[in-house]
Design a protein around this motif. Structure first.
Motif, PDB file in Angstrom:
ATOM      1  N   ARG A 290       0.615  -1.108  -0.009  1.00 42.67           N
ATOM      2  CA  ARG A 290       0.129  -0.091   0.055  1.00 42.67           C
ATOM      3  C   ARG A 290       0.764   1.291  -0.113  1.00 42.67           C
ATOM      4  N   LEU A 291       2.233   0.992   0.260  1.00 37.73           N
ATOM      5  CA  LEU A 291       3.005   2.378   0.355  1.00 37.73           C
ATOM      6  C   LEU A 291       3.302   2.973  -1.110  1.00 37.73           C
ATOM      7  N   GLN A 292       2.852   2.193  -1.668  1.00 40.08           N
ATOM      8  CA  GLN A 292       2.978   2.459  -3.192  1.00 40.08           C
ATOM      9  C   GLN A 292       1.273   2.590  -3.924  1.00 40.08           C
ATOM     10  N   ALA A 293       1.119   3.935  -4.158  1.00 37.66           N
ATOM     11  CA  ALA A 293      -0.355   4.259  -4.496  1.00 37.66           C
ATOM     12  C   ALA A 293      -1.017   3.470  -5.724  1.00 37.66           C
ATOM     13  N   GLY A 294      -2.337   2.772  -5.567  1.00 37.64           N
ATOM     14  CA  GLY A 294      -2.993   2.400  -6.447  1.00 37.64           C
ATOM     15  C   GLY A 294      -2.571   0.908  -6.869  1.00 37.64           C
ATOM     16  N   GLN A 295      -3.181  -0.160  -6.666  1.00 36.36           N
ATOM     17  CA  GLN A 295      -2.620  -1.652  -6.693  1.00 36.36           C
ATOM     18  C   GLN A 295      -2.391  -1.886  -8.431  1.00 36.36           C
ATOM     19  N   PHE A 296      -3.389  -1.540  -9.004  1.00 41.92           N
ATOM     20  CA  PHE A 296      -3.108  -1.773 -10.701  1.00 41.92           C
ATOM     21  C   PHE A 296      -2.559  -0.662 -11.282  1.00 41.92           C
ATOM     22  N   ASN A 297      -2.090   0.298 -10.701  1.00 37.15           N
ATOM     23  CA  ASN A 297      -1.607   1.639 -11.571  1.00 37.15           C
ATOM     24  C   ASN A 297      -0.238   1.209 -12.290  1.00 37.15           C
ATOM     25  N   PHE A 298       0.471   0.394 -12.099  1.00 40.20           N
ATOM     26  CA  PHE A 298       1.519  -0.053 -12.395  1.00 40.20           C
ATOM     27  C   PHE A 298       1.314  -0.583 -14.078  1.00 40.20           C
ATOM     28  N   ILE A 299       0.108  -1.010 -14.352  1.00 40.17           N
ATOM     29  CA  ILE A 299      -0.187  -1.568 -15.729  1.00 40.17           C
ATOM     30  C   ILE A 299       0.037  -0.450 -16.792  1.00 40.17           C
ATOM     31  N   ASN A 300      -0.039   0.975 -16.249  1.00 38.95           N
ATOM     32  CA  ASN A 300      -0.011   1.781 -17.353  1.00 38.95           C
ATOM     33  C   ASN A 300       1.452   1.918 -17.842  1.00 38.95           C
ATOM     34  N   ASP A 301       2.271   1.344 -17.176  1.00 44.08           N
ATOM     35  CA  ASP A 301       3.856   1.297 -17.494  1.00 44.08           C
ATOM     36  C   ASP A 301       4.268   0.057 -18.575  1.00 44.08           C
ATOM     37  N   LEU A 302       3.321  -0.925 -18.746  1.00 44.65           N
ATOM     38  CA  LEU A 302       3.477  -2.140 -19.424  1.00 44.65           C
ATOM     39  C   LEU A 302       3.667  -1.948 -20.784  1.00 44.65           C
ATOM     40  N   MET A 303       2.607  -1.110 -21.548  1.00 47.68           N
ATOM     41  CA  MET A 303       2.518  -1.077 -22.830  1.00 47.68           C
ATOM     42  C   MET A 303       1.655   0.384 -23.133  1.00 47.68           C
ATOM     43  N   SER A 304       1.570   0.240 -24.530  1.00 47.74           N
ATOM     44  CA  SER A 304       0.733   1.735 -24.871  1.00 47.74           C
ATOM     45  C   SER A 304      -0.675   1.703 -24.407  1.00 47.74           C
ATOM     46  N   ARG A 305      -1.390   2.648 -24.258  1.00 46.27           N
ATOM     47  CA  ARG A 305      -2.954   2.647 -24.094  1.00 46.27           C
ATOM     48  C   ARG A 305      -3.677   1.683 -24.932  1.00 46.27           C
ATOM     49  N   LYS A 306      -3.155   1.715 -26.400  1.00 47.42           N
ATOM     50  CA  LYS A 306      -3.990   1.120 -27.229  1.00 47.42           C
ATOM     51  C   LYS A 306      -3.720  -0.463 -27.026  1.00 47.42           C
ATOM     52  N   LYS A 307      -2.475  -0.894 -26.643  1.00 50.91           N
ATOM     53  CA  LYS A 307      -2.400  -2.191 -26.427  1.00 50.91           C
ATOM     54  C   LYS A 307      -2.905  -2.747 -25.236  1.00 50.91           C
ATOM     55  N   LEU A 308      -2.935  -1.722 -24.164  1.00 51.10           N
ATOM     56  CA  LEU A 308      -3.329  -2.421 -22.913  1.00 51.10           C
ATOM     57  C   LEU A 308      -4.955  -2.658 -23.177  1.00 51.10           C
ATOM     58  N   LYS A 309      -5.567  -1.591 -23.913  1.00 53.30           N
ATOM     59  CA  LYS A 309      -7.198  -1.768 -24.137  1.00 53.30           C
ATOM     60  C   LYS A 309      -7.331  -2.974 -24.949  1.00 53.30           C
ATOM     61  N   ALA A 310      -6.509  -3.418 -26.032  1.00 48.03           N
ATOM     62  CA  ALA A 310      -6.681  -4.721 -26.512  1.00 48.03           C
ATOM     63  C   ALA A 310      -6.525  -5.893 -25.758  1.00 48.03           C
ATOM     64  N   ALA A 311      -5.578  -5.686 -24.755  1.00 46.04           N
ATOM     65  CA  ALA A 311      -5.343  -6.938 -23.746  1.00 46.04           C
ATOM     66  C   ALA A 311      -6.372  -6.954 -22.868  1.00 46.04           C
ATOM     67  N   PHE A 312      -7.037  -5.928 -22.207  1.00 49.46           N
ATOM     68  CA  PHE A 312      -8.108  -6.036 -21.451  1.00 49.46           C
ATOM     69  C   PHE A 312      -9.285  -6.640 -22.239  1.00 49.46           C
ATOM     70  N   LYS A 313      -9.653  -6.344 -23.555  1.00 52.39           N
ATOM     71  CA  LYS A 313     -10.630  -6.908 -24.389  1.00 52.39           C
ATOM     72  C   LYS A 313     -10.539  -8.248 -24.266  1.00 52.39           C
ATOM     73  N   ALA A 314      -9.190  -8.794 -24.818  1.00 47.68           N
ATOM     74  CA  ALA A 314      -8.886 -10.318 -24.923  1.00 47.68           C
ATOM     75  C   ALA A 314      -8.988 -11.015 -23.502  1.00 47.68           C
ATOM     76  N   MET A 315      -9.148 -10.494 -22.393  1.00 49.90           N
ATOM     77  CA  MET A 315      -9.237 -11.057 -21.319  1.00 49.90           C
ATOM     78  C   MET A 315     -10.735 -11.362 -20.609  1.00 49.90           C
ATOM     79  N   ARG A 316     -11.628 -10.619 -21.561  1.00 48.86           N
ATOM     80  CA  ARG A 316     -13.120 -10.730 -21.130  1.00 48.86           C
ATOM     81  C   ARG A 316     -13.536 -12.116 -21.463  1.00 48.86           C
ATOM     82  N   PRO A 317     -14.325 -12.580 -20.630  1.00 49.16           N
ATOM     83  CA  PRO A 317     -14.922 -13.999 -20.814  1.00 49.16           C
ATOM     84  C   PRO A 317     -15.715 -14.229 -22.371  1.00 49.16           C
ATOM     85  N   LYS A 318     -15.772 -15.274 -22.826  1.00 53.11           N
ATOM     86  CA  LYS A 318     -16.335 -15.411 -24.219  1.00 53.11           C
ATOM     87  C   LYS A 318     -17.724 -15.563 -23.829  1.00 53.11           C
ATOM     88  N   LYS A 319     -18.831 -14.806 -24.534  1.00 51.29           N
ATOM     89  CA  LYS A 319     -20.064 -14.854 -24.463  1.00 51.29           C
ATOM     90  C   LYS A 319     -20.715 -16.243 -25.149  1.00 51.29           C
TER      91      LYS A 319
END
Length: 285
Positions: A256-285
């Motif tokens: 907790r001494l570093q703010a925001g548990q998932f904030n580090f994700i912003n440093d992994l890749m571009s916003r566009k790639k992040l959004k594509a990765a999030f979309k791919a992780m969603r359960p298939k309907k």
């Protein structure tokens, strides 16, 4: 520290107790002498969990209840059923939750509502029904809410519905701790850091890159063990902590001494790639 009499003469209901941290707490309570009731929406999972909990102590009394915590009427009927089956109910752990990663601009109203309904409304429903049972019957009891390290002051990127919901649960914890103290009802919370669980972990930490980042930002350089959280929950629900109420205890190895548990994700890749990765992780309907 604990014995088979630590939680003796207590029946404790754990929502979402069929797996993960809920199951770990249920087992810990059972080892410490409590009778345990668990609830969830999947009977197969609850049956399996019940057998595992029963193995923790020979004379344990364990029961499961199929219930959707989003339905206040169903929750009220469940509380009545638990009291009828066990004779009384002294403790409640609001553990049922939902979460997923998403860029906030891509959230749908339905996706936001799904998490808020389970986490915030579900916790209220169970707390309201249980609290009224205690007050109407002039009984004392304990309520323990599972929140997050980002609920208090930082919020967290990419998990907006969870951040909003858990902050609400934390506010409820402190509000009711004051209001219900005169009834002998203690209300506390635990704010866990990363504790890997089979279901949530696959949705929130889907790759080795994510996992390495998580470990590196924890000062203790490890994840939490389920038994460690179960021990903390047992302490807070027991007579070892009679003067603690309205408290949120963090158990996160210093993360907790570093703010925001998932904030580090912003440093992994571009916003566009992040959004594509999030979309791919969603359960298939």
């Amino acid at each position: 520290m604990f014995s088979e009499s630590t939680l003796a003469n207590n029946t404790i209901l754990i929502t979402g107790g069929g797996s993960g941290l809920g199951l770990a707490m249920a087992k810990g309570f059972c080892r410490s002498g409590a009778n345990v009731a668990i609830c969830g929406r999947t009977e197969e999972k609850l049956i399996k969990a019940t057998k595992e909990i029963e193995n923790e102590r020979e004379d344990s009394k364990v029961g499961y209840y199929i219930c959707d915590v989003r339905d206040h009427d169903a929750v009220s009927k469940m509380i009545e059923a638990v009291v009828a089956d066990f004779g009384s109910l002294e403790g409640l752990v609001n553990n049922a939750a939902g979460n997923f990663l998403s860029a906030s601009e891509d959230l749908t109203p339905g996706g936001f509502k799904a998490v808020v309904d389970i986490v915030l409304h579900g916790s209220f429903n169970c707390t309201h029904a249980f609290g009224n049972y205690l007050i109407d019957n002039e009984r004392e009891g304990n309520i323990l809410n599972i929140v997050t390290t980002y609920a208090e002051s930082t919020g967290c990127a990419f998990v907006l519905p969870s951040a909003c919901s858990k902050a609400g649960v934390l506010a409820m914890t402190r509000s009711l701790a004051f209001e219900w103290a005169e009834y002998g009802i203690r209300v506390n919370a635990i704010a866990p850091g990363p504790f890997p669980t089979k279901g949530a972990w696959s949705r929130l930490v889907p790759s080795k890159i994510f996992e390495k980042k998580f470990i590196n930002k924890i000062p203790m350089k490890r994840y939490g063990e389920h038994e460690e959280l179960a021990n903390l929950a047992t302490f807070l629900m027991s007579d070892l902590a009679p003067f603690i109420t309205g408290e949120s205890v963090v158990i996160d190895g210093g993360e907790r001494l570093q703010a925001g548990q998932f904030n580090f994700i912003n440093d992994l890749m571009s916003r566009k790639k992040l959004k594509a990765a999030f979309k791919a992780m969603r359960p298939k309907k």
